[in-house]
Design a protein around this motif. Structure first.
Motif, mmCIF file in Angstrom:
data_model
loop_
_atom_site.group_PDB
_atom_site.id
_atom_site.type_symbol
_atom_site.label_atom_id
_atom_site.label_comp_id
_atom_site.label_asym_id
_atom_site.label_seq_id
_atom_site.Cartn_x
_atom_site.Cartn_y
_atom_site.Cartn_z
ATOM 1 N N GLU A 189 10.215 6.513 7.886
ATOM 2 C CA GLU A 189 9.483 7.584 7.089
ATOM 3 C C GLU A 189 10.864 8.822 7.225
ATOM 4 O O GLU A 189 11.336 9.311 6.439
ATOM 5 C CB GLU A 189 8.289 8.202 7.572
ATOM 6 C CG GLU A 189 7.172 7.428 7.003
ATOM 7 C CD GLU A 189 5.706 7.492 7.484
ATOM 8 O OE1 GLU A 189 4.804 7.541 6.899
ATOM 9 O OE2 GLU A 189 5.620 8.210 8.695
ATOM 10 N N VAL A 190 11.435 8.979 8.642
ATOM 11 C CA VAL A 190 12.302 9.968 8.721
ATOM 12 C C VAL A 190 13.581 9.535 8.161
ATOM 13 O O VAL A 190 14.090 10.558 7.222
ATOM 14 C CB VAL A 190 12.644 9.908 10.284
ATOM 15 C CG1 VAL A 190 13.906 10.825 10.684
ATOM 16 C CG2 VAL A 190 11.627 10.490 11.159
ATOM 17 N N ASN A 191 13.963 8.400 7.916
ATOM 18 C CA ASN A 191 15.216 7.828 7.350
ATOM 19 C C ASN A 191 14.943 8.308 5.891
ATOM 20 O O ASN A 191 15.730 8.795 5.145
ATOM 21 C CB ASN A 191 15.545 6.372 7.067
ATOM 22 C CG ASN A 191 15.837 5.807 8.608
ATOM 23 O OD1 ASN A 191 16.297 6.970 9.166
ATOM 24 N ND2 ASN A 191 15.713 4.763 9.028
ATOM 25 N N ALA A 192 13.735 7.925 5.230
ATOM 26 C CA ALA A 192 13.408 8.257 3.829
ATOM 27 C C ALA A 192 13.479 9.730 3.535
ATOM 28 O O ALA A 192 14.218 10.217 2.410
ATOM 29 C CB ALA A 192 12.125 7.770 3.268
ATOM 30 N N ILE A 193 13.206 10.585 4.151
ATOM 31 C CA ILE A 193 13.168 11.930 4.155
ATOM 32 C C ILE A 193 14.392 12.365 4.049
ATOM 33 O O ILE A 193 15.065 13.117 3.218
ATOM 34 C CB ILE A 193 12.263 12.708 5.222
ATOM 35 C CG1 ILE A 193 10.768 12.227 4.883
ATOM 36 C CG2 ILE A 193 12.538 14.274 5.217
ATOM 37 C CD1 ILE A 193 9.860 12.986 5.879
ATOM 38 N N VAL A 194 15.187 11.936 5.340
ATOM 39 C CA VAL A 194 16.657 12.409 5.421
ATOM 40 C C VAL A 194 17.431 12.199 4.058
ATOM 41 O O VAL A 194 18.120 12.704 3.347
ATOM 42 C CB VAL A 194 17.359 11.786 6.627
ATOM 43 C CG1 VAL A 194 18.826 11.945 6.490
ATOM 44 C CG2 VAL A 194 16.808 12.445 7.820
ATOM 45 N N GLU A 195 17.327 10.713 3.484
ATOM 46 C CA GLU A 195 18.017 10.397 2.194
ATOM 47 C C GLU A 195 17.422 11.416 1.129
ATOM 48 O O GLU A 195 18.270 11.746 0.153
ATOM 49 C CB GLU A 195 17.599 8.876 1.865
ATOM 50 C CG GLU A 195 18.539 8.381 0.953
ATOM 51 C CD GLU A 195 18.241 6.740 0.744
ATOM 52 O OE1 GLU A 195 17.725 5.945 1.718
ATOM 53 O OE2 GLU A 195 17.923 6.494 -0.532
ATOM 54 N N TYR A 196 16.084 11.500 0.849
ATOM 55 C CA TYR A 196 15.568 12.424 0.011
ATOM 56 C C TYR A 196 16.263 13.727 -0.091
ATOM 57 O O TYR A 196 16.643 14.203 -0.965
ATOM 58 C CB TYR A 196 14.155 12.482 0.133
ATOM 59 C CG TYR A 196 13.376 13.204 -0.685
ATOM 60 C CD1 TYR A 196 12.629 12.687 -1.894
ATOM 61 C CD2 TYR A 196 13.304 14.674 -0.630
ATOM 62 C CE1 TYR A 196 12.076 13.522 -2.761
ATOM 63 C CE2 TYR A 196 12.791 15.439 -1.656
ATOM 64 C CZ TYR A 196 11.856 14.814 -2.618
ATOM 65 O OH TYR A 196 11.306 15.562 -3.453
#
Ligand code: HEC
Ligand SMILES: [Cu+2]
Length: 256
Positions: free
Chosen positions: A244-251
């Motif tokens: 989820e952290v990865n997804a948010i950073v990418e977002y």
């Protein structure tokens, strides 16, 4: 003589039977639009998923299956669209079914399989893998959304990431990030997340940082490590998985 007549009769019956079957298949394809799956040996398997627009109601969709996801994960088309769906795999054999449609295709290494599907009703179709392909098999899922034309056009003109249907947007909402942070530039309890990537941020300790991946990640998983100047240390430590952290950073990197 009689045996010969009988034989001729049997041959005529057999030929008539075969012709009837071909006739029924032709009827199914032309009148009832039953798509016959085809194996296309002349197309090279592709490595990347893609939605190609041929016309506002005709699309070509390349699905790539791999352990353990589909690419693309989110596809949206307007009601009334016909999609030519091609599937490839990057590793082992997978099987694709699109719930609510007749689509059922194998993704076999080395070949491309194809079927045409027409979408007459709005709704969300889930794409699932039905060929056991390892421990992550049951995680393989993607969405194909069929929306009315107005919704589709609105979505086309807005940047994709800020769409409420975007899974990461939903995550931000679910984790309450958006109660303190805006994504449209307006100020809140916390700084706006719009354009945060690469932004120069002044910290309360007097130094300035450029918001890169490392900084963003730290700001999310360890909010009190660095405090943005002009704000208070009010951000709670969120409960997020690594993914989820990865997804948010990418977002956030794409939130221009
Ligand atoms: C209760 C309000 C609140 C919530 C909820 C909250 N934040 Fe924050 N956030 C803040 C505040 C206040 C700051 C500025 C102070 C600081 O740096 O800790 C901040 C700072 C940040 C920063 C650094 C901003 C900058 O200018 O460098 C990021 C990135 C961030 N938050 C992301 C998130 C994400 C992602 C979530 C959800 C998982 C979240 N926040 C939830 C209040 C909140
Ligand atoms: Cu699979």
């Amino acid at each position: 003589m009689d045996a010969l007549r009988l034989e001729r009769r049997l041959i005529i019956i057999a030929v008539a039977f075969v012709l009837t079957l071909f006739g029924l298949a032709a009827l199914a394809v032309n009148m009832f639009h039953v798509g016959l799956p085809t194996c296309l040996t002349d197309i090279k398997p592709f490595q990347k998923g893609e939605l190609i627009t041929h016309s506002p109601t005709h699309y070509e969709l390349h699905y790539v299956a791999r352990m353990w996801e589909f690419d693309p994960e989110e596809v949206t088309v307007p009601v009334g669209s016909t999609i030519d769906i091609y599937v490839s795999t990057r590793d082992v054999t997978h099987g694709l079914i699109l719930l609510g449609t007749d689509l059922n295709l194998m993704a076999v290494p080395g070949v491309v399989n194809y079927a045409r599907v027409k979408f007459d009703k709005p709704g969300v179709h889930q794409l699932l893998c039905h060929e056991y392909c390892g421990t992550g098999h049951d995680r393989m899922a993607a969405n194909l959304r069929v929306v009315d034309l107005a919704t589709f056009q609105a979505k086309q003109s807005a940047p994709v990431q800020t769409q409420p249907s975007d899974p990461t947007y939903k995550l931000l909402e679910a984790k309450d990030c958006l109660t303190c942070h805006s994504i449209d530039g307006s100020e809140g309890i916390g700084p706006t997340l719009k354009g945060i990537y690469g932004r120069k941020t002044k910290l309360t300790n007097g130094s300035t940082v450029v918001a890169d991946d490392v900084y963003l990640r730290e700001s999310i998983v360890n909010p009190s490590a660095k405090i943005t100047d002009g704000f208070d240390d009010l951000m709670p430590k969120p409960e997020l998985t690594e993914q989820e952290v990865n997804a948010i950073v990418e977002y956030l990197e794409n939130l221009k």
